[in-house]
Write an enzyme that holds these catalytic residues in place. Structure first.
Site, short mmCIF file in Angstrom:
data_model
loop_
_atom_site.label_atom_id
_atom_site.label_comp_id
_atom_site.label_asym_id
_atom_site.label_seq_id
_atom_site.Cartn_x
_atom_site.Cartn_y
_atom_site.Cartn_z
N ARG A 36 15.83 -19.68 -53.08
CA ARG A 36 16.63 -20.90 -52.88
C ARG A 36 17.51 -21.14 -54.09
O ARG A 36 17.14 -20.79 -55.20
CB ARG A 36 15.72 -22.12 -52.68
CG ARG A 36 14.89 -22.10 -51.41
CD ARG A 36 15.76 -22.41 -50.18
NE ARG A 36 14.97 -22.49 -48.98
CZ ARG A 36 14.60 -21.46 -48.23
NH1 ARG A 36 15.00 -20.24 -48.55
NH2 ARG A 36 13.88 -21.62 -47.14
N ARG A 92 10.87 -15.61 -40.33
CA ARG A 92 9.89 -14.81 -41.08
C ARG A 92 8.60 -15.60 -41.25
O ARG A 92 8.61 -16.83 -41.29
CB ARG A 92 10.45 -14.48 -42.48
CG ARG A 92 11.74 -13.68 -42.41
CD ARG A 92 12.00 -12.90 -43.69
NE ARG A 92 12.02 -13.71 -44.89
CZ ARG A 92 11.69 -13.24 -46.09
NH1 ARG A 92 11.28 -12.00 -46.22
NH2 ARG A 92 11.76 -14.02 -47.15
N LYS A 113 23.06 -22.91 -43.58
CA LYS A 113 22.67 -21.66 -42.90
C LYS A 113 23.37 -21.58 -41.54
O LYS A 113 23.27 -22.50 -40.73
CB LYS A 113 21.15 -21.64 -42.75
CG LYS A 113 20.60 -20.33 -42.26
CD LYS A 113 19.13 -20.23 -42.66
CE LYS A 113 18.39 -19.22 -41.83
NZ LYS A 113 17.00 -19.08 -42.25
P1 ATP Z 1 13.64 -16.97 -46.39
O1 ATP Z 1 14.17 -16.03 -45.37
O2 ATP Z 1 14.47 -17.05 -47.63
O3 ATP Z 1 12.20 -16.75 -46.69
P2 ATP Z 1 14.07 -19.20 -44.55
O4 ATP Z 1 13.47 -20.55 -44.67
O5 ATP Z 1 15.53 -19.11 -44.35
O6 ATP Z 1 13.65 -18.45 -45.86
P3 ATP Z 1 13.68 -17.57 -42.17
O7 ATP Z 1 12.39 -17.06 -41.65
O8 ATP Z 1 14.73 -16.61 -42.57
O9 ATP Z 1 13.29 -18.50 -43.39
O10 ATP Z 1 14.31 -18.55 -41.10
C1 ATP Z 1 13.56 -19.60 -40.53
C2 ATP Z 1 14.02 -20.92 -41.13
O11 ATP Z 1 15.40 -21.14 -40.84
C3 ATP Z 1 13.33 -22.13 -40.52
O12 ATP Z 1 12.12 -22.39 -41.19
C4 ATP Z 1 14.36 -23.24 -40.73
O13 ATP Z 1 14.31 -23.74 -42.04
C5 ATP Z 1 15.67 -22.50 -40.61
N1 ATP Z 1 16.22 -22.57 -39.23
C6 ATP Z 1 15.59 -22.58 -38.02
N2 ATP Z 1 16.46 -22.60 -37.01
C7 ATP Z 1 17.70 -22.60 -37.58
C8 ATP Z 1 19.01 -22.63 -37.07
N3 ATP Z 1 19.27 -22.62 -35.77
N4 ATP Z 1 20.03 -22.63 -37.97
C9 ATP Z 1 19.81 -22.63 -39.30
N5 ATP Z 1 18.58 -22.60 -39.85
C10 ATP Z 1 17.54 -22.58 -38.99
#
Ligand code: ATP
Length: 351
Positions: free
Chosen positions: A349, A144, A213
C-alpha cells in the site's frame, strides 16, 4: 407517473443474499437483453415476444431486482431500464479480435459464481488452451487470499482465460505482472491512458490525487512446479459501478465510465484485452518477464516511493521501492539493505 419498480435499497439488501443461493428465472436475462436499449416495451409485447404470460414477464423482471438492475414500470407504457445496459455479445467480441479470433474458445455466460472457479473445473476436465469464460454477472468473485471481488450486471467486465504453459509453475512468478501490462496496453488502445500497475496484481488510476483501483487480477495455477502447467487468469474491470456497489469496497475504487465520461462497450474492451493478452502471454512464455520489465516499470505506481508492506498477520513495514527483478519479485530498500519481496503473502500500500 414514472416510479421505480423496486428501490435501490431493497436491491442492495436482498440482492446479495439471493445472488449466491438462487438461480435466476430463465427469462430474466433474455428480457433484460430486450430492454437493454432503455426504450419502453409493454408487458404484453414482451410476453408475446417470448410466448409466455404477462405474469411470467413480471416474475422474471421481479428477479432483476436481485441482479441490482432497476426497472421502471409505467402504467400504460410498460417497462424500461433507466439507462441503456451494455451487455456481452459473442459476435462483437470475436469481430474485435479480428484474425486472432481463432486463438480463443470463447464462452459467454449470463451468470456465474466465479469465472475462475468455473474455468478451474473446466480445465481439470480438459478445456482447451485459450478458453475464455466471460460472465455477464459474477456473483461470488474472488480476490487473493479469500478476499471478495465485487461486480454487478452492466457494472463490470469479469472473465477468466485458461493458458497452458510448457514450463512449470516455478517459471511463472512474473505472470501476474505480464498480465497487468496486457491490461495497460489494452486500455491504452481503448482510449484510457494513465492506468498504472501496483505490484503484483492491481491496476490503479490516479483520480483526484489519489490512487483508485480500476481492475484486479487473480491467477490460479494447476500442474507441477517443473512440468507443464496451466494458469487460470481471472480479470475484473470496473465499467460503471453504481454507488451501492462502490460502498461495499473497502479501498478507493473507480470505473472506466467515470474516467472516460462515456458509455463503455464491454465487447470491444474484452476483444482488445484478449488480443493483448495473447501477445503478451506468448512473449512471456518465450522470453520470460525480463523482456517486459522495462515497459512494466514505466507504469509502476510506486516506483522509487516509500510503501507499506503488510504481512498476513497485519504487521506493517515501511520500505522504499527500488525496482522489479527480472523474475517479477519486488526489490525494496530496507534499513538492513536491498531485499526481494515475493508476491505470495504480502500486500503493498502507499504511505
Ligand atoms: P493485494 O493484492 O495488494 O494483496 P488487494 O486488497 O488489492 O491487495 P486483491 O485480492 O488483489 O487484494 O483484491 C481484492 C480486494 O480488492 C478486495 O478486498 C477489495 O478491497 C478490492 N475490491 C473488491 N472489488 C473491487 C472492485 N470491483 N473494484 C476495485 N476494488 C475492488
Amino acid at each position: 407517473m414514472m416510479r421505480p419498480f423496486y428501490t435501490l435499497v431493497a436491491m442492495q439488501t436482498i440482492g446479495a443474499l439471493m445472488l449466491i443461493s438462487k438461480p435466476m428465472h430463465n427469462l430474466t436475462f433474455p428480457i433484460l437483453r430486450l430492454l437493454a436499449d432503455a426504450k419502453f416495451r409493454s408487458g404484453a409485447a414482451i410476453a408475446r415476444h417470448f410466448q409466455v404470460s404477462r405474469t411470467t414477464v413480471w416474475n422474471a423482471l421481479q428477479e432483476a431486482e436481485a441482479l441490482g438492475v432497476e426497472v421502471y414500470s409505467v402504467r400504460g407504457k410498460g417497462y424500461r431500464l433507466p439507462e441503456p445496459l451494455s451487455l456481452l455479445d459473442k459476435d462483437e467480441i470475436l469481430a474485435t479480435l479480428g484474425e486472432k479470433r481463432h486463438i480463443f474458445e470463447l464462452q459467454v455466460h449470463d451468470q456465474l459464481a466465479s469465472t475462475n472457479s468455473f474455468l478451474m473445473q473446466a480445465s481439470s476436465q480438459g478445456a482447451p488452451h485459450a478458453t475464455c469464460v466471460a460472465a455477464e454477472l459474477q456473483t461470488a468473485g474472488r480476490g487473493r487470499r479469500g478476499r471478495v471481488w465485487q461486480a454487478g450486471l452492466g457494472a463490470s467486465l469479469t472473465f477468466s482465460l485458461l493458458w497452458r504453459f510448457q514450463c512449470g509453475a516455478s517459471a511463472l512468478s512474473g505472470l501476474s505482472l505480464a498480465v497487468g501490462l496486457a491490461l495497460v496496453r489494452a486500455l491504452h488502445e481503448y482510449g484510457l491512458p494513465g492506468a498504472q500497475l501496483k505490484w503484483p496484481n492491481d491496476l490503479l488510476v490516479l483520480h483526484e490525487n489519489k490512487y483508485h483501483k480500476l481492475a484486479g487480477i487473480l491467477i490460479e495455477l494447476q500442474g507441477d512446479m517443473e512440468g507443464p502447467s496451466t494458469a487460470i487468469i481471472g480479470i475484473g474491470i470496473n465499467l460503471h459501478l453504481p454507488n451501492n456497489l462502490i460502498h461495499t469496497i473497502d479501498q478507493p475504487a473507480t470505473d472506466m465510465h467515470t474516467l472516460l465520461n462515456a458509455t463503455i462497450n464491454p465487447n470491444q474492451l474484452l476483444g482488445l484485452l484478449l488480443k493483448h493478452l495473447a501477445e503478451i502471454l506468448t512473449e512471456f512464455e518465450h522470453k520470460g518477464f525480463e523482456s517486459l520489465r522495462t515497459e512494466w516499470v514505466q507504469y509502476h505506481a510506486y516506483h522509487n516511493q516509500p510503501v507499506r508492506l503488510i504481512a498476513p498477520d497485519g504487521s506493517e513495514t515501511i520500505v522504499k521501492v527500488s525496482g522489479i527483478a527480472t523474475d517479477g519479485t519486488l526489490l525494496v530498500e530496507t534499513p538492513t539493505g536491498l531485499q526481494r519481496v515475493l508476491s505470495g503473502e504480502i500486500s503493498l500500500r502507499g504511505v
